[in-house]
Write an enzyme that holds these catalytic residues in place. Structure first.
Site, PDB file in Angstrom:
ATOM      1  N   GLU A 162       0.830  -1.207   0.000  1.00  0.00           N
ATOM      2  CA  GLU A 162       0.000   0.000   0.000  1.00  0.00           C
ATOM      3  C   GLU A 162       0.869   1.264   0.000  1.00  0.00           C
ATOM      4  OE1 GLU A 162      -2.528  -3.298   1.775  1.00  0.00           O
ATOM      5  OE2 GLU A 162      -0.411  -2.747   1.779  1.00  0.00           O
ATOM      6  N   LYS A 179       3.865  -8.307  -6.598  1.00  0.00           N
ATOM      7  CA  LYS A 179       4.850  -8.966  -5.735  1.00  0.00           C
ATOM      8  C   LYS A 179       4.755 -10.474  -5.986  1.00  0.00           C
ATOM      9  CE  LYS A 179       6.466  -9.004  -0.931  1.00  0.00           C
ATOM     10  NZ  LYS A 179       6.193  -8.523   0.442  1.00  0.00           N
TER      11      LYS A 179
END
Length: 136
Positions: A90, A116
């Site tokens: 985030e 990721k």
């Protein structure tokens, strides 16, 4: 549909759909994550961005200064991926959004997707993605 398209179009003040400059597949090795080994060893991260802006002036004048130099922006975004470590995707996504919005006051909104693919998830998976939209 990719995560960049999921949020739908951005409209200008007259209700017209804004144009998009899209960079997909930016990559860099970062040391982001909450686990110690993620910070120590690092891992690959990916980034896709879509800038929402009106490109008609740039097209009419064939003028780079009336749009966003996506080559320069790409270098700045990879620096976010490879730069100062953060715990959360985030935070990484917000940093990328901030860079995109700072690229030009013409950018009205930005969609950011952080990838990721080697996240420490205890089951088989292809990718972890975080998608955000930020507006001016």
């Amino acid at each position: 549909m990719s995560s960049l398209e999921a949020a739908g179009p951005v409209l200008d003040a007259e209700g017209r759909v804004l144009d998009r400059i899209v960079l997909r597949g930016l990559t860099g090795r970062g040391h982001h994550g909450v686990l110690g080994f993620e910070r120590e060893q690092g891992q690959p991260f990916g980034l896709d961005v879509a800038l929402h802006l009106d490109t008609r002036e740039a097209a009419a004048g064939d003028d780079l200064t009336a749009t966003v130099n996506y080559g320069t922006l790409a270098v700045e975004l990879v620096a976010v991926l490879t730069g100062d470590p953060v715990d959360l995707l985030e935070t990484l996504a917000q940093r990328a959004a901030d860079v995109c919005l700072a690229a030009s006051p013409r950018v009205r909104a930005v969609d950011v997707v952080v990838h990721k693919p080697h996240a420490p998830v205890p089951t088989p998976f292809d990718d972890v993605e975080l998608a955000i939209r930020r507006t001016r």
